[in-house]
Design an enzyme around this catalytic site. Sequence first.
Site, short mmCIF file in Angstrom:
data_model
loop_
_atom_site.label_atom_id
_atom_site.label_comp_id
_atom_site.label_asym_id
_atom_site.label_seq_id
_atom_site.Cartn_x
_atom_site.Cartn_y
_atom_site.Cartn_z
N LYS A 53 0.91 -1.12 0.07
CA LYS A 53 -0.04 -0.13 -0.10
C LYS A 53 0.78 1.33 -0.15
CE LYS A 53 -2.79 -1.02 3.01
NZ LYS A 53 -4.17 -1.53 3.77
N GLN A 97 -5.27 -2.33 9.87
CA GLN A 97 -5.22 -3.31 9.29
C GLN A 97 -5.87 -4.65 10.10
OE1 GLN A 97 -3.90 -3.92 6.14
NE2 GLN A 97 -3.88 -6.16 6.11
N ASP A 120 -11.19 2.54 4.08
CA ASP A 120 -11.68 1.10 3.86
C ASP A 120 -13.18 1.30 3.63
OD1 ASP A 120 -9.73 -0.64 3.71
OD2 ASP A 120 -9.46 -0.78 6.09
N1 LIG Z 1 -8.30 -2.85 7.05
C1 LIG Z 1 -8.24 -3.56 6.35
N2 LIG Z 1 -8.59 -3.27 4.94
C2 LIG Z 1 -8.38 -4.30 3.89
O1 LIG Z 1 -8.71 -3.97 2.65
C3 LIG Z 1 -7.68 -5.59 4.15
C4 LIG Z 1 -7.44 -5.92 5.67
N3 LIG Z 1 -7.62 -4.86 6.45
N4 LIG Z 1 -7.05 -7.02 5.80
C5 LIG Z 1 -6.48 -7.94 5.00
C6 LIG Z 1 -7.18 -7.78 3.71
C7 LIG Z 1 -6.62 -8.61 2.49
N5 LIG Z 1 -6.37 -7.64 1.50
C8 LIG Z 1 -5.49 -7.65 0.45
C9 LIG Z 1 -5.56 -6.78 -0.55
C10 LIG Z 1 -4.75 -6.61 -1.70
C11 LIG Z 1 -3.92 -7.80 -1.91
C12 LIG Z 1 -2.83 -7.86 -2.99
O2 LIG Z 1 -2.69 -6.57 -3.57
N6 LIG Z 1 -2.37 -9.07 -3.45
C13 LIG Z 1 -1.69 -9.41 -4.55
C14 LIG Z 1 -0.63 -10.05 -4.36
C15 LIG Z 1 0.27 -9.62 -3.29
C16 LIG Z 1 1.20 -8.41 -3.63
O3 LIG Z 1 1.31 -8.40 -4.75
O4 LIG Z 1 1.52 -7.74 -2.61
C17 LIG Z 1 -2.40 -9.96 -5.78
O5 LIG Z 1 -3.69 -10.32 -5.50
O6 LIG Z 1 -2.08 -9.83 -6.81
C18 LIG Z 1 -4.00 -8.74 -0.81
C19 LIG Z 1 -4.72 -8.75 0.17
C20 LIG Z 1 -6.90 -6.40 2.06
N7 LIG Z 1 -7.29 -6.49 3.29
#
Ligand SMILES: Nc1nc(=O)c2c([nH]1)NC[C@@H]1CN(c3ccc(C(=O)N[C@@H](CCC(=O)O)C(=O)O)cc3)C=[N+]21
Length: 287
Positions: A53, A97, A120
């Site tokens: 992020k 988070q 969020d």
């Molecule tokens: N307050 C809060 N808000 C959230 O939005 C939140 C949270 N807590 N806790 C956990 C989950 C999980 N989550 C993800 C978002 C993006 C990827 C992401 O970008 N993943 C990449 C792979 C990993 C990377 O490239 O870093 C992909 O899918 O291609 C993963 C997981 C948001 N969350």
Amino acid sequence: MTAQILDGKATAAAIKSELATRVAALKERGITPGLGTVLVGDDPGSHSYVRGKHRDCAQVGIASIRRELPADATQADVEAVVRELNEDPACTGYIVQLPLPKGLDANAVLELMDPAKDADGLHPVNLGRLVLGIDAPLPCTPNGILELLRRHGVQTRGAHVVVVGRGVTVGRSIGLLFTRRSENATVTLTHTGTRDLSTELQRADIIVAAAGVPHLVKPGDVRPGAAVLDVGVSRTEAGLVGDVDPGVAEVAGWLSPNPGGVGPMTRAMLLANIVEAAEKAAGGAQI
Ligand SMILES: Nc1nc(=O)c2c([nH]1)NC[C@@H]1CN(c3ccc(C(=O)N[C@@H](CCC(=O)O)C(=O)O)cc3)C=[N+]21
Ligand SMILES: [Mg+2]
């Protein structure tokens, strides 16, 4: 048939470049949007996500404000950081988070946030505004899914959407977006208590798999040509595994993979909420 890819990574990159233009316009007016993150404990997945992020922020010109607390932080420690970010004028919006370490009350923390700084879209007031149809920051994953479909020309009007999973961040809230007049989809929310999941799934034009169950959606569950979005992810011995069986790619018309699909879109929508909040605070975008 091999599904066309709903490419979240490329789409998020395009959105980020649009946001960078809006951030530059804000900076010309003397405003630098700032995203805060509150990270408690040392879960490696959470750390990696928060790092991503801040990388995104640097790319679009948003300032990063990081707050990290140890795994043994108390409720009062976390709440003190939330109060501080509520008051900090450099912080346009922030996220706490999730999940928080055991013993901490996440809902109490969310309630304490300034709803105007809720990047969020998960604050109870903003979820309530979504129900009422009042303008508010939208939950990032559902909003990212809709934007991904929109930018690939996948129609939602009249579509039957079947959502798997009733978690607050996706399943509970996404139906509120899909059933707005602007989307006009019909939504079925399924979960572990659903009697015959496969039959429900086979009726879908669009499947949103957000249960966190490895390879839950099988090729036989999918109507040929349907759009399938793999949202859930599980950490297994074989690495990260999505909710959608790889064989689905041979049946679906569209497939949002995991990784490379909804994850990057979630992050892009978080940035969009920050930019929108900064524009709102400055009296609207002046283009
Ligand atoms: N307050 C809060 N808000 C959230 O939005 C939140 C949270 N807590 N806790 C956990 C989950 C999980 N989550 C993800 C978002 C993006 C990827 C992401 O970008 N993943 C990449 C792979 C990993 C990377 O490239 O870093 C992909 O899918 O291609 C993963 C997981 C948001 N969350
Ligand atoms: Mg199954």
